[in-house]
Enzyme design. Structure first.
Site, PDB file in Angstrom:
ATOM      1  N   VAL A  18       5.387  -3.228   2.874  1.00  0.00           N
ATOM      2  CA  VAL A  18       3.965  -3.468   2.642  1.00  0.00           C
ATOM      3  C   VAL A  18       3.728  -3.999   1.217  1.00  0.00           C
ATOM      4  O   VAL A  18       2.830  -4.817   0.986  1.00  0.00           O
ATOM      5  CB  VAL A  18       3.157  -2.182   2.967  1.00  0.00           C
ATOM      6  CG1 VAL A  18       3.353  -1.094   1.954  1.00  0.00           C
ATOM      7  CG2 VAL A  18       1.697  -2.492   3.151  1.00  0.00           C
ATOM      8  N   ASP A  19       4.548  -3.589   0.280  1.00  0.00           N
ATOM      9  CA  ASP A  19       4.466  -4.060  -1.115  1.00  0.00           C
ATOM     10  C   ASP A  19       4.641  -5.587  -1.165  1.00  0.00           C
ATOM     11  O   ASP A  19       3.811  -6.312  -1.753  1.00  0.00           O
ATOM     12  CB  ASP A  19       5.576  -3.345  -1.914  1.00  0.00           C
ATOM     13  CG  ASP A  19       5.411  -3.456  -3.418  1.00  0.00           C
ATOM     14  OD1 ASP A  19       4.447  -4.076  -3.874  1.00  0.00           O
ATOM     15  OD2 ASP A  19       6.271  -2.897  -4.132  1.00  0.00           O
ATOM     16  N   ASN A  74       6.796   0.778  -5.722  1.00  0.00           N
ATOM     17  CA  ASN A  74       7.921   1.570  -6.244  1.00  0.00           C
ATOM     18  C   ASN A  74       7.685   1.795  -7.736  1.00  0.00           C
ATOM     19  O   ASN A  74       6.758   1.231  -8.325  1.00  0.00           O
ATOM     20  CB  ASN A  74       9.269   0.894  -5.950  1.00  0.00           C
ATOM     21  CG  ASN A  74       9.342  -0.497  -6.503  1.00  0.00           C
ATOM     22  OD1 ASN A  74       9.065  -0.719  -7.684  1.00  0.00           O
ATOM     23  ND2 ASN A  74       9.698  -1.470  -5.672  1.00  0.00           N
ATOM     24  N   ASP A  89      -2.998  -5.064   9.897  1.00  0.00           N
ATOM     25  CA  ASP A  89      -2.296  -5.527   8.695  1.00  0.00           C
ATOM     26  C   ASP A  89      -3.175  -5.155   7.494  1.00  0.00           C
ATOM     27  O   ASP A  89      -4.324  -5.608   7.403  1.00  0.00           O
ATOM     28  CB  ASP A  89      -2.128  -7.044   8.795  1.00  0.00           C
ATOM     29  CG  ASP A  89      -1.426  -7.646   7.594  1.00  0.00           C
ATOM     30  OD1 ASP A  89      -1.373  -7.003   6.519  1.00  0.00           O
ATOM     31  OD2 ASP A  89      -0.958  -8.784   7.725  1.00  0.00           O
ATOM     32  N   THR A 108       6.898   6.062   4.773  1.00  0.00           N
ATOM     33  CA  THR A 108       7.542   6.200   6.099  1.00  0.00           C
ATOM     34  C   THR A 108       8.326   4.964   6.534  1.00  0.00           C
ATOM     35  O   THR A 108       8.840   4.923   7.648  1.00  0.00           O
ATOM     36  CB  THR A 108       6.511   6.551   7.191  1.00  0.00           C
ATOM     37  OG1 THR A 108       5.607   5.455   7.347  1.00  0.00           O
ATOM     38  CG2 THR A 108       5.748   7.807   6.833  1.00  0.00           C
ATOM     39  N   GLY A 109       8.424   3.966   5.656  1.00  0.00           N
ATOM     40  CA  GLY A 109       9.241   2.795   5.948  1.00  0.00           C
ATOM     41  C   GLY A 109      10.596   2.942   5.288  1.00  0.00           C
ATOM     42  O   GLY A 109      11.389   3.820   5.627  1.00  0.00           O
TER      43      GLY A 109
END
Ligand code: ADP
Length: 178
Positions: A39-40, A30, A16, A128-129
């Site tokens: 993750v943001d 973003n 994590d 990649t998410g």
């Protein structure tokens, strides 16, 4: 898995990113810098309100962060002293300069780390998410961009932190093949 690249330890682990003790962690943000999912969301939840306040100040000053660029804030409540927020490209088939923009996101994150005398950095798997960049290609770009940078400018450690065992394997393969 780890390798020395010049004086820099390059490591790939499963974990994590919010728990890493490197001096900086990188956020896959973003363009608004105002927080999001994935993750943001995890970084803002773990780091507390201070990080978002700093992001808002940066946004007010420069109108967010263009794709491929990076900005830096403090780490709030995280172990890491800094969060480097970078914006990876949304995958839309590969013809919209996605590869170049992903490379820029890694490069500019490392550049801003160096400018701030940060000696160790953890990266997530940018784009990649939710942004759907194919992970094999993203991992190759991530590893080669970092390797090129650290051949010129050394750190104590650059760490890739993958959330799943499957993603870890992809990054380990990319490191082996690089
Ligand atoms: P993007 O919008 O750039 O695609 P996402 O946050 O949707 O970013 O996903 C990027 C990667 O981060 C994905 O592989 C996702 O599984 C991973 N991820 C999500 N939460 C964490 C976390 N706490 N630590 C490390 N990686 C994470």
């Amino acid at each position: 898995m780890e390798r020395m690249v010049g004086k820099t330890k390059l490591s790939v682990i499963q974990g994590d990113i919010t728990l890493q003790e490197t001096e900086a962690i990188v956020n896959a943000a973003n363009t608004s810098l105002l927080g999001g999912g994935g993750v943001d969301g995890a970084i803002h939840r773990a780091g507390g309100a201070k990080i978002l306040e700093e992001c808002k100040e940066i946004s007010a000053r420069q109108g967010g962060c263009p794709t491929g660029e990076a900005v830096i804030t403090s780490g709030g409540n995280l172990k890491a002293g800094y969060v480097i927020h970078t914006v990876g490209p949304v995958w839309s088939g590969g013809s919209r300069k996605e590869e170049e923009l992903l490379r820029n996101a890694y490069y500019n994150s490392l550049r801003i780390a160096k400018e701030n005398e940060v000696a160790s950095v953890s990266f997530p798997s940018i784009s990649t998410g939710a942004y759907r960049f194919p992970i094999d290609c993203a991992a190759r770009i991530a590893i080669t961009t970092v390797k090129e940078f650290i051949q010129e400018h050394s750190f104590t450690e650059i760490r890739f932190v993958l959330f799943s065992a499957g993603d870890l394997k992809v990054y380990e393969d990319a490191l082996t093949q690089s």
